[in-house]
Design an enzyme around this catalytic site. Structure first.
Site, PDB file in Angstrom:
ATOM      1  N   SER A 160      99.741 145.744 -14.815  1.00  0.00           N
ATOM      2  CA  SER A 160      98.595 144.860 -15.069  1.00  0.00           C
ATOM      3  C   SER A 160      98.160 145.068 -16.506  1.00  0.00           C
ATOM      4  CB  SER A 160      97.450 145.183 -14.106  1.00  0.00           C
ATOM      5  OG  SER A 160      97.827 144.925 -12.777  1.00  0.00           O
ATOM      6  N   LYS A 218      96.016 138.035 -12.316  1.00  0.00           N
ATOM      7  CA  LYS A 218      95.649 139.394 -11.922  1.00  0.00           C
ATOM      8  C   LYS A 218      94.266 139.758 -12.451  1.00  0.00           C
ATOM      9  CE  LYS A 218      95.712 143.526 -10.301  1.00  0.00           C
ATOM     10  NZ  LYS A 218      96.717 144.566 -10.515  1.00  0.00           N
ATOM     11  N   LYS A 244      90.183 149.469 -16.941  1.00  0.00           N
ATOM     12  CA  LYS A 244      91.123 148.834 -17.874  1.00  0.00           C
ATOM     13  C   LYS A 244      91.249 147.345 -17.586  1.00  0.00           C
ATOM     14  CE  LYS A 244      95.264 148.774 -16.755  1.00  0.00           C
ATOM     15  NZ  LYS A 244      96.207 147.892 -16.017  1.00  0.00           N
TER      16      LYS A 244
END
Length: 296
Positions: free
Chosen positions: A95, A170, A238
């Site tokens: 990701s 995502k 993140k």
């Protein structure tokens, strides 16, 4: 049987690679630290570099934590790019940044190879159960080639669009997951503080319109105080950083995403960056000076 490369054998990567191996594919692997015994026992070949993996494999999967990690795996010294030859496919299931992904794809395309960005949702549970949701960006022909391999690792597999669109999906997924964790945490905390049994409240809510996978899995973690990952808070931080940076570049306001990130930040500041992301509830508990499960 295909010759498959897999780079990154952590909490997610190891079981994902295991499913490919169990289906009879030859596996060439590289990772930080030791290769899991189950993979080597099954015949996986340990390679000394990403370059060596790419030389041996027809399709190379990557599953590492962050954008700089993918860039290093691909283009660092001894990286995948050095071992690629025309016609091979690189599949990044990490990701990472949608913007960087488009650049990585362009650089791999220049070597005569296809690139798919294919991040996943479902966490460690989904990786082990081969029930991951897989969001793919890239050319349709390459997707068709890799799809049978995706089906060994996941259930809901969608070609969203071109390179970068998988990563954008995502990011959207991680916004929804974070905000739903926050909502479940608030609801169970309120219920517990009011004197209700949070486990029974969760059970009742699962029969109604508020039901979700987050309520089912992470609500249970909150009630039982099981905050071992799972999916670490630092990784969700993140992902929300990617969401907020992308939103800023597009001139879009994501106020509740920013709030969820601040709650994750509070957890990290209190030693919780390696907690499962359901541990966000602990930041809410600190604000309330009350913990789910204690007596009001």
């Amino acid at each position: 049987m295909s010759k498959i490369g897999f780079i990154g054998l952590g909490i997610m990567g190891a079981p994902m690679a295991g499913h490919l191996q169990a289906a009879g594919h030859a596996l060439f692997v590289h990772t930080v630290g030791p290769v899991p015994d189950a993979l080597t026992a099954g015949g996986a070949v340990t390679c000394g570099s990403g370059k060596e993996v790419a030389e041996q494999a027809e399709i190379v999967f990557i599953m590492v934590p962050d954008t700089p990690d993918v860039e290093k795996v691909l283009f660092g010294a001894g990286g995948v790019a050095e071992g690629l030859s025309a016609g091979k496919i690189v599949v990044d299931m990490s990701s990472i940044s949608p913007v960087a992904t488009k650049d990585f794809a362009r650089r791999v395309n220049e070597l005569g190879c296809d690139y798919l960005d294919a991040p996943v949702s479902g966490g460690e549970v989904g990786a082990k159960a081969a029930s991951l949701t897989i969001m793919v960006g890239g050319p349709e022909k390459a997707f068709g080639t890799v799809r049978p391999l995706f089906e060994l690792m996941g259930k809901n597999i969608t070609l969203v669009g071109g390179n970068g669109d998988g990563q954008t999906t995502k990011v959207a997924n991680q916004i929804i997951v974070a905000l739903t964790i926050e909502a479940v945490g608030e609801a169970l905390l309120l219920a517990a503080k009011a004197g209700a049994d949070p486990a029974k409240v969760r059970q009742a809510l699962m029969g109604g319109f508020a039901n979700s996978r987050i309520l089912e899995v992470h609500g249970d973690r909150m009630v039982k105080r099981t905050f071992d990952p799972g999916f670490r808070i630092e990784l969700h931080q993140k992902d929300l950083n990617l969401a907020l940076a992308t939103a800023r570049s597009l001139g879009v306001s994501l106020p509740n995403t920013a709030t969820a990130q601040e709650l994750f930040n509070a957890c990290a500041a209190n030693g919780g960056k390696a907690w499962d992301h359901s541990g966000m509830v602990r930041a809410l508990e600190m604000l309330a000076n009350f913990e789910i499960g204690q007596k009001a």
